[in-house]
Design a protein around this motif. Sequence first.
Motif, PDB file in Angstrom:
ATOM      1  N   ARG A 102       1.862  -1.792  -0.468  1.00 46.79           N
ATOM      2  CA  ARG A 102       3.310  -1.871  -0.251  1.00 46.79           C
ATOM      3  C   ARG A 102       3.856  -2.889  -1.251  1.00 46.79           C
ATOM      4  O   ARG A 102       3.400  -4.035  -1.284  1.00 46.79           O
ATOM      5  CB  ARG A 102       3.627  -2.284   1.190  1.00 46.79           C
ATOM      6  CG  ARG A 102       5.122  -2.360   1.529  1.00 46.79           C
ATOM      7  CD  ARG A 102       5.870  -1.060   1.345  1.00 46.79           C
ATOM      8  NE  ARG A 102       5.460   0.041   2.198  1.00 46.79           N
ATOM      9  CZ  ARG A 102       6.033   0.326   3.375  1.00 46.79           C
ATOM     10  NH1 ARG A 102       7.026  -0.422   3.826  1.00 46.79           N
ATOM     11  NH2 ARG A 102       5.619   1.369   4.060  1.00 46.79           N
ATOM     12  N   CYS A 104       6.625  -5.396  -3.212  1.00 49.01           N
ATOM     13  CA  CYS A 104       7.711  -6.328  -2.913  1.00 49.01           C
ATOM     14  C   CYS A 104       8.087  -7.001  -4.235  1.00 49.01           C
ATOM     15  O   CYS A 104       7.752  -6.477  -5.302  1.00 49.01           O
ATOM     16  CB  CYS A 104       7.318  -7.325  -1.832  1.00 49.01           C
ATOM     17  SG  CYS A 104       5.766  -8.196  -2.130  1.00 49.01           S
ATOM     18  N   TYR A 113       4.327 -11.090   3.883  1.00 42.12           N
ATOM     19  CA  TYR A 113       4.132  -9.782   4.515  1.00 42.12           C
ATOM     20  C   TYR A 113       2.683  -9.597   4.968  1.00 42.12           C
ATOM     21  O   TYR A 113       2.430  -8.961   6.001  1.00 42.12           O
ATOM     22  CB  TYR A 113       4.530  -8.668   3.548  1.00 42.12           C
ATOM     23  CG  TYR A 113       6.020  -8.488   3.405  1.00 42.12           C
ATOM     24  CD1 TYR A 113       6.846  -8.440   4.524  1.00 42.12           C
ATOM     25  CD2 TYR A 113       6.602  -8.338   2.144  1.00 42.12           C
ATOM     26  CE1 TYR A 113       8.215  -8.269   4.385  1.00 42.12           C
ATOM     27  CE2 TYR A 113       7.967  -8.167   2.002  1.00 42.12           C
ATOM     28  CZ  TYR A 113       8.773  -8.127   3.127  1.00 42.12           C
ATOM     29  OH  TYR A 113      10.121  -7.958   2.997  1.00 42.12           O
ATOM     30  N   ARG A 116       2.500 -11.270   8.227  1.00 39.67           N
ATOM     31  CA  ARG A 116       3.204 -10.480   9.249  1.00 39.67           C
ATOM     32  C   ARG A 116       2.356  -9.305   9.694  1.00 39.67           C
ATOM     33  O   ARG A 116       2.241  -9.008  10.904  1.00 39.67           O
ATOM     34  CB  ARG A 116       4.550  -9.994   8.701  1.00 39.67           C
ATOM     35  CG  ARG A 116       5.282  -9.062   9.657  1.00 39.67           C
ATOM     36  CD  ARG A 116       6.643  -8.670   9.136  1.00 39.67           C
ATOM     37  NE  ARG A 116       7.581  -9.783   9.264  1.00 39.67           N
ATOM     38  CZ  ARG A 116       8.837  -9.750   8.822  1.00 39.67           C
ATOM     39  NH1 ARG A 116       9.304  -8.656   8.218  1.00 39.67           N
ATOM     40  NH2 ARG A 116       9.632 -10.777   8.991  1.00 39.67           N
ATOM     41  N   ALA A 278       3.105  -0.648   8.527  1.00 44.95           N
ATOM     42  CA  ALA A 278       4.387  -0.807   7.841  1.00 44.95           C
ATOM     43  C   ALA A 278       5.135   0.516   7.688  1.00 44.95           C
ATOM     44  O   ALA A 278       6.260   0.542   7.171  1.00 44.95           O
ATOM     45  CB  ALA A 278       4.163  -1.417   6.463  1.00 44.95           C
ATOM     46  N   SER A 280       7.457   3.275   8.723  1.00 49.71           N
ATOM     47  CA  SER A 280       8.513   3.465   9.720  1.00 49.71           C
ATOM     48  C   SER A 280       8.342   4.825  10.384  1.00 49.71           C
ATOM     49  O   SER A 280       7.845   5.781   9.787  1.00 49.71           O
ATOM     50  CB  SER A 280       9.890   3.384   9.054  1.00 49.71           C
ATOM     51  OG  SER A 280      10.023   4.390   8.072  1.00 49.71           O
ATOM     52  N   LYS A 284       5.621   4.219  18.823  1.00 48.54           N
ATOM     53  CA  LYS A 284       6.192   2.964  19.320  1.00 48.54           C
ATOM     54  C   LYS A 284       5.184   2.265  20.226  1.00 48.54           C
ATOM     55  O   LYS A 284       5.105   2.522  21.413  1.00 48.54           O
ATOM     56  CB  LYS A 284       7.488   3.251  20.071  1.00 48.54           C
ATOM     57  CG  LYS A 284       8.570   3.877  19.195  1.00 48.54           C
ATOM     58  CD  LYS A 284       9.882   4.032  19.950  1.00 48.54           C
ATOM     59  CE  LYS A 284      10.933   4.698  19.086  1.00 48.54           C
ATOM     60  NZ  LYS A 284      11.208   3.968  17.845  1.00 48.54           N
ATOM     61  N   THR A 288       4.622  -1.983  14.894  1.00 50.89           N
ATOM     62  CA  THR A 288       5.225  -1.627  13.610  1.00 50.89           C
ATOM     63  C   THR A 288       5.812  -2.871  12.955  1.00 50.89           C
ATOM     64  O   THR A 288       6.590  -3.602  13.568  1.00 50.89           O
ATOM     65  CB  THR A 288       6.322  -0.571  13.791  1.00 50.89           C
ATOM     66  OG1 THR A 288       5.758   0.588  14.422  1.00 50.89           O
ATOM     67  CG2 THR A 288       6.921  -0.174  12.449  1.00 50.89           C
ATOM     68  N   ALA A 289       5.429  -3.112  11.698  1.00 51.39           N
ATOM     69  CA  ALA A 289       5.853  -4.316  10.986  1.00 51.39           C
ATOM     70  C   ALA A 289       6.850  -3.955   9.891  1.00 51.39           C
ATOM     71  O   ALA A 289       6.624  -3.031   9.112  1.00 51.39           O
ATOM     72  CB  ALA A 289       4.637  -5.021  10.375  1.00 51.39           C
ATOM     73  N   MET A 290       7.921  -4.702   9.829  1.00 50.39           N
ATOM     74  CA  MET A 290       8.946  -4.513   8.801  1.00 50.39           C
ATOM     75  C   MET A 290       8.437  -5.083   7.475  1.00 50.39           C
ATOM     76  O   MET A 290       8.240  -6.294   7.332  1.00 50.39           O
ATOM     77  CB  MET A 290      10.222  -5.232   9.228  1.00 50.39           C
ATOM     78  CG  MET A 290      11.235  -5.460   8.141  1.00 50.39           C
ATOM     79  SD  MET A 290      12.025  -3.961   7.622  1.00 50.39           S
ATOM     80  CE  MET A 290      13.468  -4.617   6.776  1.00 50.39           C
ATOM     81  N   VAL A 291       8.176  -4.223   6.517  1.00 52.21           N
ATOM     82  CA  VAL A 291       7.776  -4.634   5.172  1.00 52.21           C
ATOM     83  C   VAL A 291       8.626  -3.815   4.212  1.00 52.21           C
ATOM     84  O   VAL A 291       8.239  -2.733   3.772  1.00 52.21           O
ATOM     85  CB  VAL A 291       6.274  -4.391   4.907  1.00 52.21           C
ATOM     86  CG1 VAL A 291       5.887  -4.883   3.518  1.00 52.21           C
ATOM     87  CG2 VAL A 291       5.421  -5.079   5.968  1.00 52.21           C
ATOM     88  N   SER A 292       9.809  -4.305   3.911  1.00 47.81           N
ATOM     89  CA  SER A 292      10.759  -3.515   3.147  1.00 47.81           C
ATOM     90  C   SER A 292      11.719  -4.418   2.398  1.00 47.81           C
ATOM     91  O   SER A 292      11.904  -5.586   2.758  1.00 47.81           O
ATOM     92  CB  SER A 292      11.544  -2.584   4.085  1.00 47.81           C
ATOM     93  OG  SER A 292      12.408  -1.729   3.368  1.00 47.81           O
TER      94      SER A 292
END
Length: 426
Positions: A102, A104, A113, A116, A278, A280, A284, A288-292
């Motif tokens: 991913r 960044c 990240y 996280r 990561a 989306s 659920k 789920t980790a926000m990596v954006s």
Amino acid sequence: MKIAANRGYLAGNCLGMFKLTDEVAFTVARSSGPWLWSSDGRRYADYVMGAGPMVLGHAHPNVVSAITEQATRGTHYFLVHERAQELAAKICRLVPCAELVRFCSDGSEANFYALRLARAFTRRTKVLKFDGGFHGHSDYGQQKRRAESCCNDQRPVAESAGIPPEISETVVLATYNDIERTRLIVEPVAHEIAAIIVEPVQRALMPAPGFLEGLRELADSIGALLVFDEVVTGFRLALGGAQEHFGVTPDLCALGKILGGGTPLAAVAGRADILELAISGRRKDGRTAMVSGTLNGNPLGCAAGLATLAVVEDLGVPALLKKAGEAVAVGLHEIAHRLSIPLQTIGPPAAQQVVFTERSIDSVAALAAAPRAALDHFATEMTRRGVFFGPTKLYVSIAHTDEVHSLFFEQAEGALRAVRDQGLLG
């Protein structure tokens, strides 16, 4: 007058933590190969190289061509594009731990990240880091040992203002290269540790035999993830970074610097089952980790990174950097010996540090005890003499020829004499 007027608009007239002293400060107008030119026409041999990314030298024609071509196709999409797919595939081919990637924008983000993702994967909250290790600007990276700490007080404190003290409660500190002490520190909180994050080469301290292997075993035994901060070592010590060089594979790693070829690009890479958190739209389950980010995987950065890594791989750049760094170290040691100045270089030759002491440097404490004023003065004197030299790391590139090194040695002799004459060697 225009240049002078513009100095008032940048906070501190610098871009971050690093700033030249006023007596030698200059504004860069352009660069090429191993050289920088100031706005008033002075030329400097560059041994900082953008703090490490420019291993091919400045404005390498392959990188310039790749960026120019990509710019005609668009500078940003916010969608998956060919260059991002190609660069991710190359990372996964070269880096041992990389199954998914991913992107960044910088190494600090990549480390943030990675932590996280580790927390999301393990459902734990604490991170073990090593005192003196640098993992960027995040609240978790900016943690150090308290000044009043003793052997029974390992509680960290934030290095920067603006960080809530509660963050420090989620960080556990240990001593780099002391695996036995690390095990003792971890034992009471083993069930809370999500990740062990480490620079495989901590700043310029090389890992002791068995230390990285011991961290791998410790992470496995407590159910934590091992994270390598390879922002500096990635693609530099070997094509696969420090994990290839030392033969220890982490679960996740942070990549930056060389990866972007001088553009703002970085990545977190590692096991597929971790990076999949990561994605989306996954089920659920609270993991789920926000990596954006808006500019994640920017096409200009990916194009520059692909062009850079192609040369790195084709020419065997890690070996060339090692050879160039060794040449600098040998020449510098010879000058210091001739002048009766206690000096050594530590760390890998491609990213070494000058230290003004003959005592063994095997710990953060030993490094901190070396005369820092001497190093700062040496860096200033080198820059005054037309060699841009930073007091933290000495970076070389494949553009640093024997001619450039000769200039370095010529100016280093005068700079070292100035350090000695100032009585800064303790």
